[in-house]
Design a protein around this motif. Structure first.
Motif, PDB file in Angstrom:
ATOM      1  N   GLU A  62       0.835  -1.096  -0.016  1.00 48.33           N
ATOM      2  CA  GLU A  62      -0.083   0.162  -0.051  1.00 48.33           C
ATOM      3  C   GLU A  62       0.645   1.187  -0.009  1.00 48.33           C
ATOM      4  OE1 GLU A  62       0.695  -1.375   4.169  1.00 48.33           O
ATOM      5  OE2 GLU A  62       0.115  -2.394   2.258  1.00 48.33           O
ATOM      6  N   SER A  63       2.271   1.304   0.325  1.00 48.13           N
ATOM      7  CA  SER A  63       2.919   2.384   0.530  1.00 48.13           C
ATOM      8  C   SER A  63       3.897   2.264  -0.843  1.00 48.13           C
ATOM      9  CB  SER A  63       3.906   2.331   1.682  1.00 48.13           C
ATOM     10  OG  SER A  63       4.940   1.400   1.699  1.00 48.13           O
ATOM     11  N   GLY A  64       3.532   1.664  -1.848  1.00 46.45           N
ATOM     12  CA  GLY A  64       4.472   1.694  -3.053  1.00 46.45           C
ATOM     13  C   GLY A  64       5.416   0.436  -3.125  1.00 46.45           C
ATOM     14  N   PRO A  65       5.973   0.327  -4.013  1.00 49.27           N
ATOM     15  CA  PRO A  65       7.167  -0.370  -4.351  1.00 49.27           C
ATOM     16  C   PRO A  65       8.379  -0.534  -3.347  1.00 49.27           C
ATOM     17  CG  PRO A  65       6.900   0.576  -6.325  1.00 49.27           C
ATOM     18  CD  PRO A  65       6.238   1.244  -5.246  1.00 49.27           C
ATOM     19  N   HIS A  66       8.988  -1.656  -3.164  1.00 50.32           N
ATOM     20  CA  HIS A  66      10.104  -1.783  -2.270  1.00 50.32           C
ATOM     21  C   HIS A  66      11.205  -2.464  -2.789  1.00 50.32           C
ATOM     22  CE1 HIS A  66       7.887  -0.124   1.238  1.00 50.32           C
ATOM     23  NE2 HIS A  66       6.817  -0.619   0.722  1.00 50.32           N
ATOM     24  N   THR A  67      12.259  -1.813  -3.582  1.00 46.44           N
ATOM     25  CA  THR A  67      13.329  -2.189  -4.081  1.00 46.44           C
ATOM     26  C   THR A  67      14.408  -1.397  -3.968  1.00 46.44           C
ATOM     27  OG1 THR A  67      12.593  -1.167  -6.267  1.00 46.44           O
ATOM     28  CG2 THR A  67      11.869  -3.132  -5.914  1.00 46.44           C
ATOM     29  N   PRO A  68      15.814  -1.938  -4.046  1.00 51.41           N
ATOM     30  CA  PRO A  68      16.685  -1.331  -3.546  1.00 51.41           C
ATOM     31  C   PRO A  68      17.125  -0.038  -4.612  1.00 51.41           C
ATOM     32  CG  PRO A  68      17.277  -3.569  -3.513  1.00 51.41           C
ATOM     33  CD  PRO A  68      16.026  -3.568  -4.139  1.00 51.41           C
ATOM     34  N   GLY A  69      17.891   0.759  -4.037  1.00 47.66           N
ATOM     35  CA  GLY A  69      18.399   1.821  -5.071  1.00 47.66           C
ATOM     36  C   GLY A  69      19.621   2.448  -4.607  1.00 47.66           C
ATOM     37  N   ILE A  70      19.722   3.689  -4.565  1.00 48.95           N
ATOM     38  CA  ILE A  70      20.823   4.733  -4.127  1.00 48.95           C
ATOM     39  C   ILE A  70      20.076   5.966  -3.457  1.00 48.95           C
ATOM     40  CG2 ILE A  70      22.394   3.858  -6.056  1.00 48.95           C
ATOM     41  CD1 ILE A  70      21.876   6.454  -7.500  1.00 48.95           C
ATOM     42  N   THR A  71      20.984   6.517  -2.664  1.00 45.97           N
ATOM     43  CA  THR A  71      20.453   7.794  -1.945  1.00 45.97           C
ATOM     44  C   THR A  71      20.462   9.055  -2.937  1.00 45.97           C
ATOM     45  OG1 THR A  71      22.696   8.215  -1.221  1.00 45.97           O
ATOM     46  CG2 THR A  71      21.466   6.950   0.181  1.00 45.97           C
ATOM     47  N   ALA A  72      20.061   9.999  -2.473  1.00 53.42           N
ATOM     48  CA  ALA A  72      19.812  11.130  -3.505  1.00 53.42           C
ATOM     49  C   ALA A  72      21.592  11.736  -3.345  1.00 53.42           C
ATOM     50  CB  ALA A  72      19.032  12.207  -2.980  1.00 53.42           C
ATOM     51  N   GLU A  73      22.123  11.766  -2.414  1.00 53.63           N
ATOM     52  CA  GLU A  73      23.441  11.994  -2.396  1.00 53.63           C
ATOM     53  C   GLU A  73      24.381  11.295  -3.085  1.00 53.63           C
ATOM     54  OE1 GLU A  73      26.846  14.316  -1.931  1.00 53.63           O
ATOM     55  OE2 GLU A  73      24.759  15.027  -1.535  1.00 53.63           O
ATOM     56  N   CYS A  74      24.287  10.101  -3.194  1.00 53.46           N
ATOM     57  CA  CYS A  74      25.031   9.204  -3.840  1.00 53.46           C
ATOM     58  C   CYS A  74      24.835   9.333  -5.444  1.00 53.46           C
ATOM     59  CB  CYS A  74      24.674   7.567  -3.652  1.00 53.46           C
ATOM     60  SG  CYS A  74      25.801   6.483  -4.113  1.00 53.46           S
ATOM     61  N   ALA A  75      23.318   9.495  -5.584  1.00 48.00           N
ATOM     62  CA  ALA A  75      22.987   9.776  -7.234  1.00 48.00           C
ATOM     63  C   ALA A  75      23.857  10.960  -7.702  1.00 48.00           C
ATOM     64  CB  ALA A  75      21.701   9.993  -7.448  1.00 48.00           C
ATOM     65  N   ARG A  76      23.893  12.097  -6.858  1.00 44.08           N
ATOM     66  CA  ARG A  76      24.381  13.482  -7.115  1.00 44.08           C
ATOM     67  C   ARG A  76      25.893  12.986  -7.297  1.00 44.08           C
ATOM     68  NH1 ARG A  76      27.624  16.854  -5.716  1.00 44.08           N
ATOM     69  NH2 ARG A  76      28.171  15.649  -4.012  1.00 44.08           N
ATOM     70  N   TRP A  77      26.534  12.502  -6.310  1.00 46.87           N
ATOM     71  CA  TRP A  77      27.914  12.224  -6.533  1.00 46.87           C
ATOM     72  C   TRP A  77      28.376  11.511  -7.712  1.00 46.87           C
ATOM     73  CZ3 TRP A  77      31.717   8.253  -6.547  1.00 46.87           C
ATOM     74  CH2 TRP A  77      32.582   8.226  -6.028  1.00 46.87           C
ATOM     75  N   LEU A  78      27.708  10.479  -7.942  1.00 45.27           N
ATOM     76  CA  LEU A  78      28.051   9.800  -9.454  1.00 45.27           C
ATOM     77  C   LEU A  78      27.755  10.514 -10.451  1.00 45.27           C
ATOM     78  CD1 LEU A  78      26.012   6.196  -8.527  1.00 45.27           C
ATOM     79  CD2 LEU A  78      28.552   6.724  -8.739  1.00 45.27           C
ATOM     80  N   ALA A  79      26.796  11.599 -10.472  1.00 52.89           N
ATOM     81  CA  ALA A  79      26.769  12.265 -11.537  1.00 52.89           C
ATOM     82  C   ALA A  79      27.905  13.418 -11.692  1.00 52.89           C
ATOM     83  CB  ALA A  79      25.101  12.909 -11.375  1.00 52.89           C
ATOM     84  N   ASP A  80      28.081  13.921 -10.680  1.00 57.32           N
ATOM     85  CA  ASP A  80      28.838  15.280 -10.788  1.00 57.32           C
ATOM     86  C   ASP A  80      30.307  15.003 -10.202  1.00 57.32           C
ATOM     87  OD1 ASP A  80      26.543  16.604 -11.467  1.00 57.32           O
ATOM     88  OD2 ASP A  80      26.301  17.259  -9.259  1.00 57.32           O
TER      89      ASP A  80
END
Length: 280
Positions: free
Chosen positions: A179-197
């Motif tokens: 009921e709260s949506g999908p539950h699958t692994p991923g990355i944090t927002a800070e990790c995404a920014r670090w990988l990008a920049d």
């Protein structure tokens, strides 16, 4: 896993005789089995899991084959099908223009081919994801990985192993939604920014339905892997298989999306070259 030695002898021999220099070393290693080709691509079929989008968004069409001819009155000598699918179904490639932050950047047809054949490394967090389906990769995890394995590859790919490929045969298991949506692994927002920049990679590969965590719609910004990586002109590949067959470092990734004019992505065949210890 496919070995080149399984090819007919005349094919393997032609590689050895016609290739020269570094390519000669590679083709010889493929022919001898010193280099293995590992298929990282999930089977594409009507049962391939597809991300469920919220009602206000157009749904992603599932993969379908439309039979056009099968050695019959529609074409006595041929078997052929029409293909109906979305760009982001199954094992697929995300071009920068897939996300609003990359709207002015490359479509899939204009991705430089040098980015599609590149070194790849694997970070394995499958044990953590088995314990917590909402597990998130952090910058600290990547710093620890680099301490033990060296820097991320310049112009290469980071492949994130979560063990989620074992669920890919079943839509409900794969999306793991409640009921709260999908539950699958991923990355944090800070990790995404670090990988990008800050990281030297050109793309991120994952086993899940998309590069973001299932709960990434609750993050700031929403869907940060898409937001930051595609906004930086980098790429994503999803629904990978067989990452457990790759070494932590040393593989070469081959990403082959269709060259769709104006396309935001494409189903792709994704392969890895893995050395069995034979020098090239």
């Amino acid at each position: 896993m496919v070995k080149a030695e399984s090819l007919p002898n005349d094919v393997a021999m032609s590689w050895t005789l016609t290739a020269a220099g570094p390519l000669g070393g590679l083709t010889s290693a493929l022919a001898s089995g010193g280099v293995e080709v590992v298929d990282l691509t999930a089977l594409l079929s009507p049962s391939t899991p597809v991300l469920d989008l919220p009602p206000e968004m157009a749904p992603i069409p599932r993969f379908e084959l439309e039979e056009l001819a099968r050695y019959d009155e529609r074409g006595r000598t041929s078997y052929q099908n029409g293909i109906h699918t979305g760009e982001h179904v199954g094992t697929h490639f995300d071009a920068p223009c897939h996300w609003v932050t990359g709207a002015e950047k490359r479509d899939v047809a204009h991705v430089p081919v040098r980015h599609l054949v590149a070194p790849a490394v694997v970070i394995d967090k499958s044990a953590e994801c088995a314990a917590d389906p909402d597990f998130l990769l952090t910058v600290e995890h990547l710093e620890e990985w680099q301490h033990h394995n060296g820097p991320l590859p310049e112009g290469g790919w980071l492949l994130y192993r979560t063990g989620w490929a074992a669920r890919s045969h079943d839509q409900q298991l794969f999306l793991n939604a409640d009921e709260s949506g999908p539950h699958t692994p991923g990355i944090t927002a800070e990790c995404a920014r670090w990988l990008a920049d800050e990281s030297p990679i050109v793309g991120l590969g994952v086993e899940t339905v998309g590069t973001d965590a299932g709960q990434a719609f609750t993050f700031t910004p929403q869907f940060p892997a898409h937001h930051y990586l595609l906004g930086a002109g980098k790429y994503g590949v999803t629904q990978l298989q067989n990452l457990d067959r790759l070494p932590v470092t040393g593989a070469v990734l081959i990403v082959a999306p269709l060259r769709i004019a104006g396309g935001s992505g494409s189903p792709a065949r994704i392969l890895a070259l893995v050395s069995n210890g034979e020098a090239l």
